[in-house]
Structures are given as C-alpha cells and as structure tokens.
Design a protein around this motif. Structure first.
Motif, PDB file in Angstrom:
ATOM      1  N   ILE A  84      11.079 -43.734 -18.494  1.00 24.43           N
ATOM      2  CA  ILE A  84      12.023 -44.562 -19.246  1.00 24.43           C
ATOM      3  C   ILE A  84      12.219 -45.808 -18.402  1.00 24.43           C
ATOM      4  CG2 ILE A  84      14.369 -44.796 -20.127  1.00 24.43           C
ATOM      5  CD1 ILE A  84      14.424 -41.753 -20.527  1.00 24.43           C
ATOM      6  N   LYS A  85      11.931 -46.981 -18.983  1.00 27.06           N
ATOM      7  CA  LYS A  85      11.985 -48.244 -18.247  1.00 27.06           C
ATOM      8  C   LYS A  85      13.150 -49.101 -18.719  1.00 27.06           C
ATOM      9  CE  LYS A  85       7.040 -48.364 -17.394  1.00 27.06           C
ATOM     10  NZ  LYS A  85       5.815 -49.152 -17.530  1.00 27.06           N
ATOM     11  N   SER A  86      13.551 -50.017 -17.860  1.00 24.34           N
ATOM     12  CA  SER A  86      14.647 -50.932 -18.180  1.00 24.34           C
ATOM     13  C   SER A  86      14.172 -51.999 -19.170  1.00 24.34           C
ATOM     14  CB  SER A  86      15.146 -51.615 -16.907  1.00 24.34           C
ATOM     15  OG  SER A  86      16.096 -52.601 -17.232  1.00 24.34           O
ATOM     16  N   PRO A  87      14.880 -52.162 -20.288  1.00 23.60           N
ATOM     17  CA  PRO A  87      14.497 -53.198 -21.250  1.00 23.60           C
ATOM     18  C   PRO A  87      15.055 -54.579 -20.896  1.00 23.60           C
ATOM     19  CG  PRO A  87      16.298 -51.907 -22.121  1.00 23.60           C
ATOM     20  CD  PRO A  87      15.926 -51.294 -20.802  1.00 23.60           C
ATOM     21  N   ILE A  88      15.951 -54.645 -19.890  1.00 26.12           N
ATOM     22  CA  ILE A  88      16.587 -55.907 -19.519  1.00 26.12           C
ATOM     23  C   ILE A  88      16.819 -55.962 -18.006  1.00 26.12           C
ATOM     24  CG2 ILE A  88      17.797 -56.289 -21.714  1.00 26.12           C
ATOM     25  CD1 ILE A  88      20.303 -55.086 -20.462  1.00 26.12           C
ATOM     26  N   SER A 108      18.682 -32.393 -17.040  1.00 32.26           N
ATOM     27  CA  SER A 108      19.312 -32.569 -18.347  1.00 32.26           C
ATOM     28  C   SER A 108      18.253 -32.720 -19.435  1.00 32.26           C
ATOM     29  CB  SER A 108      20.191 -33.824 -18.367  1.00 32.26           C
ATOM     30  OG  SER A 108      21.223 -33.740 -17.446  1.00 32.26           O
ATOM     31  N   GLU A 109      18.526 -32.132 -20.593  1.00 31.34           N
ATOM     32  CA  GLU A 109      17.666 -32.306 -21.758  1.00 31.34           C
ATOM     33  C   GLU A 109      18.133 -33.546 -22.512  1.00 31.34           C
ATOM     34  OE1 GLU A 109      14.988 -30.547 -22.862  1.00 31.34           O
ATOM     35  OE2 GLU A 109      15.072 -29.204 -21.142  1.00 31.34           O
ATOM     36  N   VAL A 110      17.186 -34.411 -22.905  1.00 30.63           N
ATOM     37  CA  VAL A 110      17.514 -35.590 -23.699  1.00 30.63           C
ATOM     38  C   VAL A 110      16.715 -35.569 -24.992  1.00 30.63           C
ATOM     39  CG1 VAL A 110      18.181 -37.073 -21.767  1.00 30.63           C
ATOM     40  CG2 VAL A 110      15.818 -37.031 -22.488  1.00 30.63           C
ATOM     41  N   ALA A 111      17.305 -36.131 -26.023  1.00 32.55           N
ATOM     42  CA  ALA A 111      16.630 -36.278 -27.308  1.00 32.55           C
ATOM     43  C   ALA A 111      16.498 -37.766 -27.604  1.00 32.55           C
ATOM     44  CB  ALA A 111      17.441 -35.586 -28.402  1.00 32.55           C
ATOM     45  N   VAL A 112      15.673 -38.105 -28.562  1.00 34.60           N
ATOM     46  CA  VAL A 112      15.503 -39.499 -28.955  1.00 34.60           C
ATOM     47  C   VAL A 112      16.862 -40.040 -29.393  1.00 34.60           C
ATOM     48  CG1 VAL A 112      14.405 -41.059 -30.597  1.00 34.60           C
ATOM     49  CG2 VAL A 112      13.109 -39.158 -29.637  1.00 34.60           C
ATOM     50  N   GLY A 113      17.255 -41.171 -28.822  1.00 37.87           N
ATOM     51  CA  GLY A 113      18.525 -41.795 -29.175  1.00 37.87           C
ATOM     52  C   GLY A 113      19.684 -41.443 -28.265  1.00 37.87           C
ATOM     53  N   ASP A 114      19.519 -40.478 -27.353  1.00 38.82           N
ATOM     54  CA  ASP A 114      20.584 -40.139 -26.408  1.00 38.82           C
ATOM     55  C   ASP A 114      20.733 -41.259 -25.374  1.00 38.82           C
ATOM     56  OD1 ASP A 114      20.897 -37.729 -27.687  1.00 38.82           O
ATOM     57  OD2 ASP A 114      20.074 -36.503 -26.058  1.00 38.82           O
ATOM     58  N   SER A 133      11.958 -37.302 -26.255  1.00 40.60           N
ATOM     59  CA  SER A 133      12.701 -36.061 -26.013  1.00 40.60           C
ATOM     60  C   SER A 133      12.068 -35.342 -24.836  1.00 40.60           C
ATOM     61  CB  SER A 133      12.637 -35.157 -27.243  1.00 40.60           C
ATOM     62  OG  SER A 133      13.283 -35.760 -28.326  1.00 40.60           O
ATOM     63  N   GLY A 134      12.887 -34.687 -24.045  1.00 38.01           N
ATOM     64  CA  GLY A 134      12.362 -33.937 -22.908  1.00 38.01           C
ATOM     65  C   GLY A 134      13.437 -33.661 -21.891  1.00 38.01           C
ATOM     66  N   LYS A 135      12.989 -33.357 -20.667  1.00 39.94           N
ATOM     67  CA  LYS A 135      13.877 -32.976 -19.574  1.00 39.94           C
ATOM     68  C   LYS A 135      13.785 -34.027 -18.472  1.00 39.94           C
ATOM     69  CE  LYS A 135      14.650 -28.949 -16.624  1.00 39.94           C
ATOM     70  NZ  LYS A 135      14.126 -27.616 -16.286  1.00 39.94           N
ATOM     71  N   PRO A 152      10.928 -48.911 -13.844  1.00 42.06           N
ATOM     72  CA  PRO A 152      11.133 -47.486 -14.166  1.00 42.06           C
ATOM     73  C   PRO A 152      12.522 -47.022 -13.732  1.00 42.06           C
ATOM     74  CG  PRO A 152       9.017 -47.822 -13.088  1.00 42.06           C
ATOM     75  CD  PRO A 152       9.767 -49.118 -12.974  1.00 42.06           C
ATOM     76  N   LEU A 153      13.218 -46.292 -14.633  1.00 42.69           N
ATOM     77  CA  LEU A 153      14.553 -45.779 -14.351  1.00 42.69           C
ATOM     78  C   LEU A 153      14.577 -44.271 -14.205  1.00 42.69           C
ATOM     79  CD1 LEU A 153      16.528 -47.881 -17.010  1.00 42.69           C
ATOM     80  CD2 LEU A 153      16.188 -48.425 -14.596  1.00 42.69           C
ATOM     81  N   PHE A 154      13.884 -43.575 -15.119  1.00 36.77           N
ATOM     82  CA  PHE A 154      13.872 -42.118 -15.147  1.00 36.77           C
ATOM     83  C   PHE A 154      12.462 -41.608 -15.411  1.00 36.77           C
ATOM     84  CE2 PHE A 154      18.047 -43.397 -16.755  1.00 36.77           C
ATOM     85  CZ  PHE A 154      18.912 -42.620 -16.015  1.00 36.77           C
ATOM     86  N   LEU A 155      12.162 -40.414 -14.892  1.00 36.71           N
ATOM     87  CA  LEU A 155      10.939 -39.701 -15.263  1.00 36.71           C
ATOM     88  C   LEU A 155      11.364 -38.535 -16.154  1.00 36.71           C
ATOM     89  CD1 LEU A 155       8.791 -39.512 -12.010  1.00 36.71           C
ATOM     90  CD2 LEU A 155       8.506 -41.021 -13.958  1.00 36.71           C
ATOM     91  N   VAL A 156      10.666 -38.360 -17.294  1.00 32.15           N
ATOM     92  CA  VAL A 156      11.007 -37.331 -18.263  1.00 32.15           C
ATOM     93  C   VAL A 156       9.782 -36.451 -18.501  1.00 32.15           C
ATOM     94  CG1 VAL A 156      11.789 -36.885 -20.616  1.00 32.15           C
ATOM     95  CG2 VAL A 156      12.659 -38.865 -19.375  1.00 32.15           C
ATOM     96  N   ASP A 157       9.983 -35.127 -18.472  1.00 34.10           N
ATOM     97  CA  ASP A 157       8.932 -34.184 -18.814  1.00 34.10           C
ATOM     98  C   ASP A 157       9.043 -33.920 -20.311  1.00 34.10           C
ATOM     99  OD1 ASP A 157       7.066 -32.189 -19.022  1.00 34.10           O
ATOM    100  OD2 ASP A 157       8.041 -30.827 -17.592  1.00 34.10           O
ATOM    101  N   PRO A 158       8.077 -34.412 -21.099  1.00 34.32           N
ATOM    102  CA  PRO A 158       8.182 -34.286 -22.552  1.00 34.32           C
ATOM    103  C   PRO A 158       7.898 -32.882 -23.083  1.00 34.32           C
ATOM    104  CG  PRO A 158       6.147 -35.401 -21.974  1.00 34.32           C
ATOM    105  CD  PRO A 158       6.899 -35.166 -20.690  1.00 34.32           C
ATOM    106  N   SER A 159       7.402 -31.949 -22.263  1.00 31.92           N
ATOM    107  CA  SER A 159       7.057 -30.626 -22.763  1.00 31.92           C
ATOM    108  C   SER A 159       8.247 -29.737 -22.975  1.00 31.92           C
ATOM    109  CB  SER A 159       6.092 -29.944 -21.798  1.00 31.92           C
ATOM    110  OG  SER A 159       6.607 -29.903 -20.501  1.00 31.92           O
TER     111      SER A 159
END
Length: 159
Positions: A84-88, A108-114, A133-135, A152-159
């Motif tokens: 997840i990258k910074s848009p600004i 933490s689990e995240v979903a699209v739009g969280d 979505s992912g962890k 880059p801000l966060f690394l997310v495991d999409p599985s």
C-alpha cells in the motif's frame, strides 16, 4: 519566516529524501538541495527581514549505502506481498487522534475500502483506504513521519 522555521524545513526535507525543494513567497525565495553527502540551503530575500540576507546551512544526510544493502535482501522475501503506497506527500499518522488506537496493526485483517492511516497535507487530514483485502504483514513508516508520493506504507499478504 524566521530562522527556526527555516531550520525545521531543512530537517523535514532531509528526512523526506527529496533531492530539491524550492519555496517562493512574496519577500523570500528558498531553495534546499540535498545530495548524498550534504544538504545545501540558499535564501534570497527581496526585502530585509530580521538581518537574514543569505544563508548556506550544511546538514548531514543519512547514509544511503547501508539502507540500499539492507533493502535488497528484504525485497526478495517481501515480493509475495502487496504494497500500500502513499497517494500524496505529507505527514503519516497511524491513529485518527493521539488518544485513539491505530487504524491497523501488524496482523490486522483489512478489506477494500478500510482506512489504514491518515496523511496530513496542508493542514488537511486525508484518510488512506486499502485497495486490497488481506492481512497487514509490516508497517514500513514510523508514526508522524514525512512521506513522499508513491512511498510504500504497508505490506499486505493478500492470501
């Protein structure tokens, strides 16, 4: 703009990793250039302001070679994750307020739009939402740190 504000701006630019910043206001032109060895600041004023005419202030920049070697080994093991990258450009905050809990933690689990964080830009707090979505596997930026566009801000495991 007083000397304290200029020093804070120099520190902010040095931390952000930007190579050059130019600031022009009504009565002052400010250019801050950073290199691998030093940061150079040039101030030119149209009208005298508290005795400042021209200042060149060297500031030590962080060594880049050590960070590059460490990041090369991390890239291979982090390649299976989505970033997840910074848009600004702005200041990164993990919490909506100092007394509130973080939006997300490692695991933490995240979903699209969280909402995963907020980035302050020009006194506006912009909520950054997850596009996947992912962890959350890793938080790559410290709280209250300056961030660049596409950093880059966060690394997310999409599985």
């Amino acid at each position: 703009m007083d000397i304290k504000e200029i020093q804070n701006l120099i520190k902010f630019v040095a931390k952000s990793g930007a190579s050059e910043v130019k600031l022009e206001m009504e009565d002052i032109k400010l250019t801050i250039k950073t290199g691998s060895e030093k940061t150079e600041t040039t101030i030119v004023q149209a009208a005298p302001m508290q005795g400042l005419q021209q200042v060149a202030a060297p500031v030590q920049a962080a060594p880049v070679a050590e960070a590059t070697a460490a990041s090369t080994s991390e890239v291979s093991e982090d390649s299976k994750y989505v970033t997840i990258k910074s848009p600004i450009i702005g200041t990164f905050y993990r919490k909506p307020a100092p007394d509130k809990p973080s939006f997300v933690e490692v695991g933490s689990e995240v979903a699209v739009g969280d909402t995963v964080c907020v980035i302050e830009a020009m006194k506006l707090f912009n909520e950054i939402e997850s596009e996947i979505s992912g962890k959350i596997v890793k938080v790559l930026v410290d709280d209250s740190s300056p961030v660049e566009f596409d950093q880059p801000l966060f690394l997310v495991d999409p599985s």
